[in-house]
Design a protein around this motif. Structure first.
Motif, PDB file in Angstrom:
ATOM      1  N   PHE A 155       9.556  -1.739  -9.714  1.00  0.00           N
ATOM      2  CA  PHE A 155       9.838  -2.641  -9.093  1.00  0.00           C
ATOM      3  C   PHE A 155      11.621  -2.593  -9.065  1.00  0.00           C
ATOM      4  N   GLN A 156      11.590  -3.086  -7.372  1.00  0.00           N
ATOM      5  CA  GLN A 156      13.496  -3.043  -7.345  1.00  0.00           C
ATOM      6  C   GLN A 156      13.375  -4.155  -6.876  1.00  0.00           C
ATOM      7  N   ILE A 207       9.631   7.870  -6.476  1.00  0.00           N
ATOM      8  CA  ILE A 207      10.358   7.799  -6.339  1.00  0.00           C
ATOM      9  C   ILE A 207      10.174   5.946  -5.807  1.00  0.00           C
ATOM     10  N   ARG A 208       9.961   6.184  -3.960  1.00  0.00           N
ATOM     11  CA  ARG A 208      10.647   5.207  -3.223  1.00  0.00           C
ATOM     12  C   ARG A 208       9.227   4.162  -3.537  1.00  0.00           C
ATOM     13  N   ALA A 209       8.416   4.363  -4.466  1.00  0.00           N
ATOM     14  CA  ALA A 209       7.476   2.457  -4.683  1.00  0.00           C
ATOM     15  C   ALA A 209       8.282   0.913  -5.364  1.00  0.00           C
ATOM     16  N   TYR A 223       7.495  -1.180  -2.934  1.00  0.00           N
ATOM     17  CA  TYR A 223       7.483  -3.108  -3.804  1.00  0.00           C
ATOM     18  C   TYR A 223       8.249  -4.004  -3.890  1.00  0.00           C
ATOM     19  N   GLY A 224       9.649  -3.490  -3.596  1.00  0.00           N
ATOM     20  CA  GLY A 224      10.631  -4.772  -3.322  1.00  0.00           C
ATOM     21  C   GLY A 224      10.222  -5.464  -2.491  1.00  0.00           C
ATOM     22  N   ARG A 239       1.072  -1.308  -0.362  1.00  0.00           N
ATOM     23  CA  ARG A 239      -0.218  -0.241  -0.131  1.00  0.00           C
ATOM     24  C   ARG A 239       1.269   1.702   0.111  1.00  0.00           C
ATOM     25  N   ALA A 240       1.855   1.354   0.969  1.00  0.00           N
ATOM     26  CA  ALA A 240       2.827   2.739   0.714  1.00  0.00           C
ATOM     27  C   ALA A 240       3.404   2.491  -0.574  1.00  0.00           C
TER      28      ALA A 240
END
Length: 959
Positions: A958-959, A923-925, A929-930, A912-913
């Motif tokens: 995705f990281q 860009i912290r998405a 997600y990672g 959710r974050a």
């Protein structure tokens, strides 16, 4: 013999060899082969020195705990090893006792297998095994927890087809993925027979060829028959040593004329007839009893007068006092031991056994056909009359089986009544051993003996026989026979109190078949007859709730209200409590208004008459009803009161029911989840030990549900579900299987499904369509349970249309259900999250409103899971644009979930974050997600992790 020959050299390498043999004439005697096999094993342990005894004793006591006493009832030799350390088993119902024995028996075998190198358990003549022995064998060979264990069974394949009980057992074992190696032992070929004869008699192959032709023709290559045939030739002088020619002489023409082909029994009978007359007589007596017999039992019927009485047709009266020990017994025993010397009988400690079944058949064939029934009757009477009171329980099956051969010969009413009473006693003994197939046969024999006028002439005896017969058939799962027997009782019984037991068995049978409506209707009818008048058709619901609330006020602010109450002793009250308690389960799934009345009425009876184990269950039920009605503090107090009363009464058999109810309610919200999980696991084990299989597996199911809701590893959870599902199938627990279905498929979906979970190929989705179409709405508790897992999966996989359908289903269910299944406080959590997502997607106010309602409810229910509140609060703030710094708030929720070790909800918070950051161009998405991807993988949700990778990797986030 072949198996024993192979095992002998292995025993020196530390192998344990446990062996037994089934007997055609002792088929009705339950578990004879298994009991004698393990009794001999424990005898060997007793003779192996103090160190071996101590190791065995400590290991069995540690693994079986308080249930060791169950085993010593079956295996007396084990009692000599463990001594007085065993607790006397609690008195429970017959079906529960059977389940308890099976569970503890498997624990014992696991222990024996751990104590040694590989254990080989060998049973011979499986074609004669009784039904319960075959069932026990199945439980052993399909128990994956038993290590270092090999089972070998021998049977005559020409007597076993697919319809034979053994054939059905082998099929069942194969369906449970147990590998079976079948070795067919063929007869030996003519060339090998010739080599055997040539070597034995030191003659050339060419000289013995003609004799070999005859031997092969008459024995078909059966090695036992070959040896007996050659021995018979020597005894008859047809194969003898000549001192003149200094060689063996064979009279081939006489052999061919004297013996007819393949007549094994005649060959052996001819040999027996060469023995002294008293030896023949002793062998004939033992052949009537079976393939083996203890010396102490043999001495009870080793009587020369049996044959004399049969010839004179004079029968001793079975109600005479036990006769004096016959003077001829010791004399006959000496002649009997001559058969041991001749190799026809094997002496194994205090036990005698025919060397082969064909020898027994041959001895039995020497009794004239028209006298055999009389021999059996005389033997049975002698065994019973000569046995001391202490011995009677040990010989009851032999005595009754022998006398039952002669049912048609009994003429006087006194003889029939006495034999019917003995069948009742034998049936009760078989019930105590949990061998219900055998017990049903004894009870039915007693019924048949008394005849069609039994109710007029033997009312009490007939009532007991029919009640026991119905109970035995219930335990056998033969529900049609239960209905028939109960029908006879209800039509013949003279008073309502005489009908109570039949009604109770009938209700249990209906519940076992999931015919809960019928069970409930009969229960209400019985309660009315007992003067416990329920509300008319339960239509006055406000009155039910008013009385319930009045009782609830008594328990306010106390947890020790019942602790000083007397123990309930009034018989009518005890009967009513028993019936009311039996009806609690069907009302839970059918009509919770009736459930409110039941638990309230049980407590009213306890106020007046005192407390018993059913009072504890009533308190537990009252607690969960209060929880469903929103009285959280009252639910907690009454739940704690139930636990305190449980400890005070120290009734282990009620613990699983109390734990199942109390810890699935308010206490699961206030106690640490890991501690609650351990409570369920402990209750499962106690339930298995006390034989309350249904409730034990309810606790097992809740243990798995708790693991799911608290983020337990899905791989381990999947294995646990598989183990418990196997037990549910084994014990025919259809209701538990059905309720476990959605949890099982929720776990499978998370582990394997990366597509839309509402795809038609998904089993979880298929059944949910039945819910939405209304076919399962009548079973509201089941539908509520199913709905919870559906919304979990729908939300986690972001299938919000599916989630919307599940929330709308909840609204329908809430209309007529006082307690919804929310699985340890997680129900409102997932409903709230789904509503927030739906509000974002549709912009409809109803979803925002419902999200806020769920959030308020979650605040009242959650005390030890603060991370859920932080996740919900952050999601709602982002929805309503109240979040000042949502990323910081998400981080707080993530850290709180990590501290509480809820890995799956930590993953949700990260996802959710990531969604929030992605919507803001942050860009912290990719970082969130990672982390969500890694956490889902760590949880075991490979399918969900694959969805994240697919959805976000292509967007370079995705990281």
């Amino acid at each position: 013999s072949l198996v024993r020959a192979v095992m002998t050299p292995l025993l020196g390498d530390g192998f344990t060899f446990i062996s037994g043999k089934f007997d055609q004439l002792q088929h009705a005697q339950p578990l004879t082969a298994i009991i004698s096999a393990f009794d001999r094993y424990f005898d060997e342990v007793s003779g192996s020195g103090a160190e071996c005894i101590d190791v065995t004793k400590n290991a069995i006591l540690e693994d079986t705990g308080d249930c060791c006493g169950v085993l010593t009832d079956f295996f007396p030799s084990l009692g000599q090893i463990v001594g007085s350390h065993c607790v006397i088993p609690a008195q429970i119902g017959p079906k529960e006792a059977q389940h308890r024995f099976e569970y503890v028996f498997r624990l014992m075998v696991r222990t024996i297998a751990k104590l040694s190198k590989p254990v080989v358990f060998f049973l011979d003549d499986l074609q004669w095994a009784d039904a319960y022995s075959l069932h026990l064998i199945t439980t052993l060979v399909t128990d994956k927890e038993i290590q270092n264990f090999t089972f070998i069974g021998c049977f005559r394949d020409d007597e076993v087809d697919d319809t034979h009980p053994l054939g059905s057992t082998l099929y069942e074992i194969r369906t449970r993925s147990v590998a079976i190696t079948k070795i067919k032992v063929n007869n030996i070929i003519k060339e090998d027979i010739n080599a055997l004869i040539s070597d034995t008699f030191h003659l050339s192959d060419s000289f013995t060829a003609s004799l070999t032709d005859i031997v092969h023709q008459k024995t078909n290559g059966n090695i036992f028959c070959i040896l007996q045939f050659l021995q018979s030739l020597c005894d008859g002088g047809l194969l003898q040593w000549s001192s003149v020619s200094n060689s063996w002489e064979v009279k081939n023409s006489s052999i061919e004329a004297e013996f007819s082909p393949h007549d094994k029994v005649r060959i052996l009978a001819r040999r027996i007839l060469h023995l002294p007359e008293k030896t023949q007589y002793a062998l004939k007596l033992m052949s009537c009893v079976g393939a083996s017999c203890l010396e102490s039992t043999l001495m009870l019927f080793l009587d020369e007068n049996i044959a004399i009485n049969v010839k004179k047709k004079e029968m001793t009266n079975i109600d005479d006092k036990p006769s004096q020990i016959r003077k001829q017994r010791n004399d006959l025993l000496l002649f009997f031991k001559f058969a041991v010397h001749e190799g026809l009988i094997k002496e194994e400690g205090a036990n005698y056994r025919f060397s082969h079944d064909h020898i027994q058949f041959a001895a039995y064939s020497l009794i004239p056909e028209d006298e055999k029934i009389l021999w059996h009757l005389q033997i049975g009477q002698n065994v019973w009359e000569n046995a001391s009171e202490r011995e009677k329980d040990k010989v009851i099956f032999i005595a009754v089986d022998q006398m039952n051969y002669a049912l048609g010969l009994l003429e006087s009413d006194g003889q029939k009544e006495n034999l019917a009473k003995l069948n009742l006693r034998a049936g009760e003994k078989a019930m105590s051993l949990s061998t219900f197939s055998s017990s049903a046969l004894y009870f039915d024999s007693g019924i048949q003996i008394l005849g069609k006028h039994q109710w007029e002439n033997n009312y009490e005896l007939s009532l007991h026989l029919h009640n026991y017969y119905a109970e035995a058939e219930y335990c056998n799962g033969n529900f049609s026979a239960v209905g028939q027997a109960a029908g006879v009782i209800l039509s013949k019984a003279e008073s309502p109190s005489d009908k109570v037991r039949a009604y109770f068995i009938l209700i249990k049978a209906l519940c076992a078949q999931n015919r809960l409506d019928e069970a409930l209707n009969i229960g209400i009818k019985v309660l009315t007859q007992l003067g416990k008048q329920p509300p008319s058709e339960f239509s006055d619901v406000p009155a039910i709730y008013a009385n319930f609330n009045k009782t609830a006020s008594i328990f306010k602010d106390t947890t020790d209200f019942f602790l000083n109450f007397k123990i309930m002793e009034d018989s009518d009250a005890l009967i009513a409590m028993n019936f009311l308690g039996e009806l609690l389960l069907p009302t839970y799934f059918l009509n919770q208004d009736i459930g409110l009345w039941l638990v309230d009425h049980m407590l009213q009876l306890s106020f007046v008459h005192g407390v018993n184990k059913d009072s504890v269950c009533a308190l537990a039920g009252f607690s969960t009803m209060l929880f469903g009605l929103g009285d959280l503090e009252g639910s907690k107090n009454v739940g704690l009161m139930a636990l305190r009363l449980q400890d005070e009464l120290d009734t282990q058999e009620s613990l699983p029911r109390v734990c199942f109810v109390v810890y699935s309610g308010m206490l699961s919200r206030t106690e640490p989840l890991k501690e609650v999980s351990e409570k369920f696991l402990h209750a499962y084990k106690v339930g298995m030990q006390t034989g309350d299989i249904q409730i034990a597996l309810f606790n097992a199911r809740l243990y798995c549900a708790m693991s799911f809701c608290s983020g337990g590893g899905l791989d381990e959870l999947g294995r646990d579900i598989q183990i418990f599902e196997k037990q549910m199938i084994e014990y025919k627990q259809e209701l538990n299987l059905k309720i476990s279905f959605p949890l099982k498929h929720a776990v499978l979906t998370l582990m394997t499904c990366s597509d839309n979970p509402s795809h038609e190929s998904n089993e979880l989705f298929k059944e949910s369509k039945n819910l939405l179409q209304g076919t399962l709405l009548k079973k509201r508790s089941y539908a509520s349970n199913y709905r919870f897992y559906c919304i979990c999966i729908a939300y986690i996989f972001c299938d919000y249309d599916f989630a919307r359908e599940m929330i709308e289903l909840r609204w329908i269910l809430e209309e007529n259900l006082c307690k919804l299944y929310d699985s340890f406080g997680a129900g409102h959590f997932y409903d709230c999250l789904s509503s927030v997502a739906l509000a974002r997607k549709t912009n409809e106010d109803k979803w925002k409103k419902y999200a806020l309602e769920c959030f308020e409810k979650e605040k009242t229910l959650t005390s030890s899971r603060s991370h859920r509140l932080l996740i919900l609060e952050t999601e709602i703030d982002t929805l309503t644009s109240k979040a000042n710094n949502a990323v910081i708030d998400f981080d707080k929720a993530i850290n709180a979930a990590r501290e509480s070790e809820h890995i799956h909800e930590e993953a949700i918070a990260n996802e959710r974050a990531g969604d929030f950051c992605l919507s803001q161009g942050d860009i912290r998405a990719s970082q969130y997600y990672g982390q969500a991807y890694r956490l889902y993988l760590q949880w075991g949700a490979k399918g969900k992790a694959a969805q994240i990778q697919r959805n976000y990797h292509v967007s370079n986030t995705f990281q």
